[in-house]
Motif scaffolding. Structure first.
Motif, PDB file in Angstrom:
ATOM      1  N   VAL A 204     -89.178  36.262 -34.468  1.00  0.00           N
ATOM      2  CA  VAL A 204     -89.498  37.691 -34.480  1.00  0.00           C
ATOM      3  C   VAL A 204     -88.441  38.463 -35.265  1.00  0.00           C
ATOM      4  N   ASN A 205     -87.170  38.172 -35.021  1.00  0.00           N
ATOM      5  CA  ASN A 205     -86.094  38.880 -35.714  1.00  0.00           C
ATOM      6  C   ASN A 205     -86.107  38.597 -37.210  1.00  0.00           C
ATOM      7  N   ALA A 206     -86.474  37.379 -37.602  1.00  0.00           N
ATOM      8  CA  ALA A 206     -86.566  37.066 -39.035  1.00  0.00           C
ATOM      9  C   ALA A 206     -87.652  37.911 -39.687  1.00  0.00           C
ATOM     10  N   THR A 207     -88.752  38.122 -38.991  1.00  0.00           N
ATOM     11  CA  THR A 207     -89.822  38.964 -39.531  1.00  0.00           C
ATOM     12  C   THR A 207     -89.370  40.416 -39.628  1.00  0.00           C
ATOM     13  N   LEU A 208     -88.672  40.901 -38.607  1.00  0.00           N
ATOM     14  CA  LEU A 208     -88.152  42.267 -38.663  1.00  0.00           C
ATOM     15  C   LEU A 208     -87.216  42.449 -39.846  1.00  0.00           C
ATOM     16  N   ALA A 209     -86.349  41.465 -40.079  1.00  0.00           N
ATOM     17  CA  ALA A 209     -85.424  41.546 -41.210  1.00  0.00           C
ATOM     18  C   ALA A 209     -86.184  41.589 -42.529  1.00  0.00           C
ATOM     19  N   ALA A 210     -87.236  40.788 -42.626  1.00  0.00           N
ATOM     20  CA  ALA A 210     -88.049  40.783 -43.847  1.00  0.00           C
ATOM     21  C   ALA A 210     -88.753  42.116 -44.058  1.00  0.00           C
ATOM     22  N   GLU A 211     -88.984  42.835 -42.970  1.00  0.00           N
ATOM     23  CA  GLU A 211     -89.612  44.154 -43.056  1.00  0.00           C
ATOM     24  C   GLU A 211     -88.595  45.254 -43.360  1.00  0.00           C
ATOM     25  N   GLY A 212     -87.330  44.887 -43.469  1.00  0.00           N
ATOM     26  CA  GLY A 212     -86.303  45.859 -43.829  1.00  0.00           C
ATOM     27  C   GLY A 212     -85.756  46.681 -42.683  1.00  0.00           C
ATOM     28  N   VAL A 213     -85.913  46.175 -41.443  1.00  0.00           N
ATOM     29  CA  VAL A 213     -85.358  46.884 -40.296  1.00  0.00           C
ATOM     30  C   VAL A 213     -84.385  45.989 -39.559  1.00  0.00           C
ATOM     31  N   ASP A 214     -83.526  46.616 -38.769  1.00  0.00           N
ATOM     32  CA  ASP A 214     -82.527  45.914 -37.969  1.00  0.00           C
ATOM     33  C   ASP A 214     -83.104  45.708 -36.571  1.00  0.00           C
ATOM     34  N   SER A 215     -82.988  44.494 -36.051  1.00  0.00           N
ATOM     35  CA  SER A 215     -83.489  44.253 -34.700  1.00  0.00           C
ATOM     36  C   SER A 215     -82.704  45.026 -33.650  1.00  0.00           C
ATOM     37  N   ALA A 216     -81.510  45.481 -34.011  1.00  0.00           N
ATOM     38  CA  ALA A 216     -80.662  46.325 -33.155  1.00  0.00           C
ATOM     39  C   ALA A 216     -80.347  45.673 -31.812  1.00  0.00           C
ATOM     40  N   GLY A 217     -80.393  44.332 -31.768  1.00  0.00           N
ATOM     41  CA  GLY A 217     -80.085  43.619 -30.540  1.00  0.00           C
ATOM     42  C   GLY A 217     -81.053  43.884 -29.413  1.00  0.00           C
ATOM     43  N   ALA A 218     -82.244  44.414 -29.754  1.00  0.00           N
ATOM     44  CA  ALA A 218     -83.182  44.841 -28.715  1.00  0.00           C
ATOM     45  C   ALA A 218     -84.335  43.871 -28.496  1.00  0.00           C
ATOM     46  N   THR A 219     -84.429  42.801 -29.297  1.00  0.00           N
ATOM     47  CA  THR A 219     -85.551  41.880 -29.163  1.00  0.00           C
ATOM     48  C   THR A 219     -85.344  40.963 -27.959  1.00  0.00           C
ATOM     49  N   THR A 220     -86.319  40.931 -27.070  1.00  0.00           N
ATOM     50  CA  THR A 220     -86.259  40.045 -25.916  1.00  0.00           C
ATOM     51  C   THR A 220     -87.584  39.313 -25.760  1.00  0.00           C
ATOM     52  N   VAL A 221     -87.508  38.105 -25.212  1.00  0.00           N
ATOM     53  CA  VAL A 221     -88.702  37.330 -24.861  1.00  0.00           C
ATOM     54  C   VAL A 221     -88.534  36.910 -23.412  1.00  0.00           C
ATOM     55  N   ARG A 222     -89.448  37.330 -22.577  1.00  0.00           N
ATOM     56  CA  ARG A 222     -89.371  37.038 -21.144  1.00  0.00           C
ATOM     57  C   ARG A 222     -90.489  36.067 -20.787  1.00  0.00           C
ATOM     58  N   ALA A 223     -90.145  34.988 -20.115  1.00  0.00           N
ATOM     59  CA  ALA A 223     -91.116  33.939 -19.803  1.00  0.00           C
ATOM     60  C   ALA A 223     -91.341  33.856 -18.304  1.00  0.00           C
ATOM     61  N   GLY A 224     -92.498  34.283 -17.851  1.00  0.00           N
ATOM     62  CA  GLY A 224     -92.857  34.162 -16.456  1.00  0.00           C
ATOM     63  C   GLY A 224     -91.786  34.665 -15.517  1.00  0.00           C
ATOM     64  N   THR A 225     -91.448  33.875 -14.525  1.00  0.00           N
ATOM     65  CA  THR A 225     -90.404  34.253 -13.560  1.00  0.00           C
ATOM     66  C   THR A 225     -89.054  33.669 -13.931  1.00  0.00           C
ATOM     67  N   ARG A 226     -89.002  32.884 -15.032  1.00  0.00           N
ATOM     68  CA  ARG A 226     -87.774  32.137 -15.338  1.00  0.00           C
ATOM     69  C   ARG A 226     -86.922  32.795 -16.392  1.00  0.00           C
ATOM     70  N   GLY A 227     -87.540  33.406 -17.365  1.00  0.00           N
ATOM     71  CA  GLY A 227     -86.774  33.946 -18.486  1.00  0.00           C
ATOM     72  C   GLY A 227     -86.782  35.452 -18.484  1.00  0.00           C
ATOM     73  N   ASP A 228     -85.611  36.055 -18.496  1.00  0.00           N
ATOM     74  CA  ASP A 228     -85.517  37.508 -18.492  1.00  0.00           C
ATOM     75  C   ASP A 228     -84.916  38.039 -19.789  1.00  0.00           C
ATOM     76  N   GLY A 229     -84.954  37.239 -20.846  1.00  0.00           N
ATOM     77  CA  GLY A 229     -84.355  37.657 -22.099  1.00  0.00           C
ATOM     78  C   GLY A 229     -82.916  37.220 -22.232  1.00  0.00           C
ATOM     79  N   GLY A 230     -82.364  36.520 -21.232  1.00  0.00           N
ATOM     80  CA  GLY A 230     -80.986  36.044 -21.287  1.00  0.00           C
ATOM     81  C   GLY A 230     -80.926  34.606 -21.736  1.00  0.00           C
ATOM     82  N   GLU A 231     -80.714  33.684 -20.806  1.00  0.00           N
ATOM     83  CA  GLU A 231     -80.630  32.270 -21.155  1.00  0.00           C
ATOM     84  C   GLU A 231     -81.991  31.764 -21.652  1.00  0.00           C
TER      85      GLU A 231
END
Length: 392
Positions: free
Chosen positions: A208-235
């Motif tokens: 996702v961040n690679a696509t944002l960079a290609a679009e000429g914007v900064d991800s600004a450290g805000a991109t997160t992917v949360r998976a079910g009950t296990r992933g909260d955007g951290g590990e």
């Protein structure tokens, strides 16, 4: 007379109304307020003084003084409060009331008061920032288009992903190296595989961040992917079929304005909770197009977003998000907040968010950016909202 900075009219009106001698703001580091007032970013202490409709900036000698059409710029290495007092005195405002944002640094306030000025707080700049002009709205819309393409990349990857049994995923992980070596957290459950390796929250976030960079914007450290009950955007954890996957971005465009978009996807669904949660979030999203006209109450909009989500059987206290959004612009959070008794006005740009979280099922979220217009509200961009990534 020099050109007028953004917020200049609001500052001048506040100065006249309060019978003040001028306005002072001190920005430290990369502060959105200084970018708003000057039209460019500064990575140093910046002293902003406005007197009699003219803007004067003072910067330290560690930076090259820029040439700005909206201000007179000079080097001054004195403490910001002393530099501001010197400008005021030089321009004939040797005493009287000086307006400043409530966030002015304490030491700067003390130096101004020691120089004989009475300091008074004003929300003039914050109020002005809450109403975006055409150029600002265009910049936010451009960031939002990039956000849509970034999440579209996630949808394409998830649509192309295959379901692998745990044993197959384990063998594909061995010796893979690089992105495939994330902590799996799979616990022997089937996982999603893409491009020959298990697909994790971190692999998806990088794409996702690679696509944002290609679009000429900064991800600004805000991109997160949360998976079910296990992933909260951290590990990082490996993605599983049947669980809700929330992809959220908040890109920053070249002139500093932000976008915000979140979508939830489910690959190979086998349950019903996420469908009901999605219906609730989508209904709340549509409420924003009814309750965000000029003159409407921002706090009422926030309460309606929560109430509409809860109407589908979700607990207002435990499951429905409290953070339903607010103003967005040079910062991810600006005025007006979606609580209190602020009145919406044409030109407000809002992040509107509906989300439900459950300890056993995970999270479903939809976030968009909405413009309050003279003719009513409109959502920026036309990003799909469905759970099926193949329908993006």
């Amino acid at each position: 007379m020099r050109g007028r900075p953004r917020g200049g009219d609001a500052i001048d009106a506040a100065v006249d109304e309060r019978d003040a001698v001028g306005f002072v703001a001190v920005s430290r580091g990369s502060d959105p307020t200084s970018r708003y007032l000057t039209g460019r970013g500064f990575d140093c202490d910046l002293v902003f003084v406005r007197v009699a409709g003219e803007t004067h900036l003072r910067v330290p000698s560690t930076v090259e003084p820029p040439s700005l059409p909206v201000a007179s710029v000079r080097v001054d290495d004195r403490p910001p409060g002393k530099a501001a007092a010197a400008v005021l005195a030089e321009l004939g405002a040797s005493e009287g009331t000086v307006l400043a944002p409530r966030t002015i640094p304490h030491d700067a306030a003390l130096h101004l008061e020691a120089a004989g000025y009475d300091l008074a707080s004003t929300p003039a700049v914050a109020d002005a920032r809450a109403v975006k002009d055409d150029a600002e709205r265009d910049a936010i819309e451009a960031a939002q288009r990039a956000a849509s393409r970034g999440i579209g990349r996630a949808a394409a990857i998830l649509s192309a992903a295959t379901v692998e049994e745990a044993s197959d995923a384990d063998s594909g992980r061995e010796g893979n190296g690089g992105e495939g070596d994330d902590d799996d957290g799979s616990d022997g459950e089937p996982v999603l595989s893409w491009d020959g390796a298990p697909l994790s929250t971190e692999r998806l976030r990088r794409q996702v961040n690679a696509t944002l960079a290609a679009e000429g914007v900064d991800s600004a450290g805000a991109t997160t992917v949360r998976a079910g009950t296990r992933g909260d955007g951290g590990e990082p954890v490996e993605l599983r079929p049947g669980e809700p996957i929330v992809v959220s971005v908040g890109p920053r465009g070249p002139v500093g304005y932000r976008g915000s978009l979140a979508r939830t996807f489910v690959v190979d669904p086998d349950g019903g909770w996420e469908r009901r949660a999605h219906v609730a979030c989508d209904a709340a999203r549509k409420v924003s197009l009814v309750e965000a006209d000029p003159g409407d109450d921002a706090g009422f909009l926030g309460s309606e977003l929560r109430a509409e989500t809860a109407a589908f059987g979700f607990s207002m206290a435990d499951e429905v998000t409290r953070d339903v959004g607010g103003g967005i612009g040079l910062a991810a959070r600006e005025d007006p907040p979606l609580d209190g008794d602020r009145e919406l006005v044409a030109g407000n740009v809002l992040r509107v968010r509906a989300a439900v979280t459950h300890a056993d099922h995970g999270r479903v979220e939809l976030t968009d950016v909405l413009v309050v217009g003279e003719d009513g509200p409109r959502l920026l961009g036309d990003a799909p909202t469905g759970l099926d990534p193949s329908r993006w």
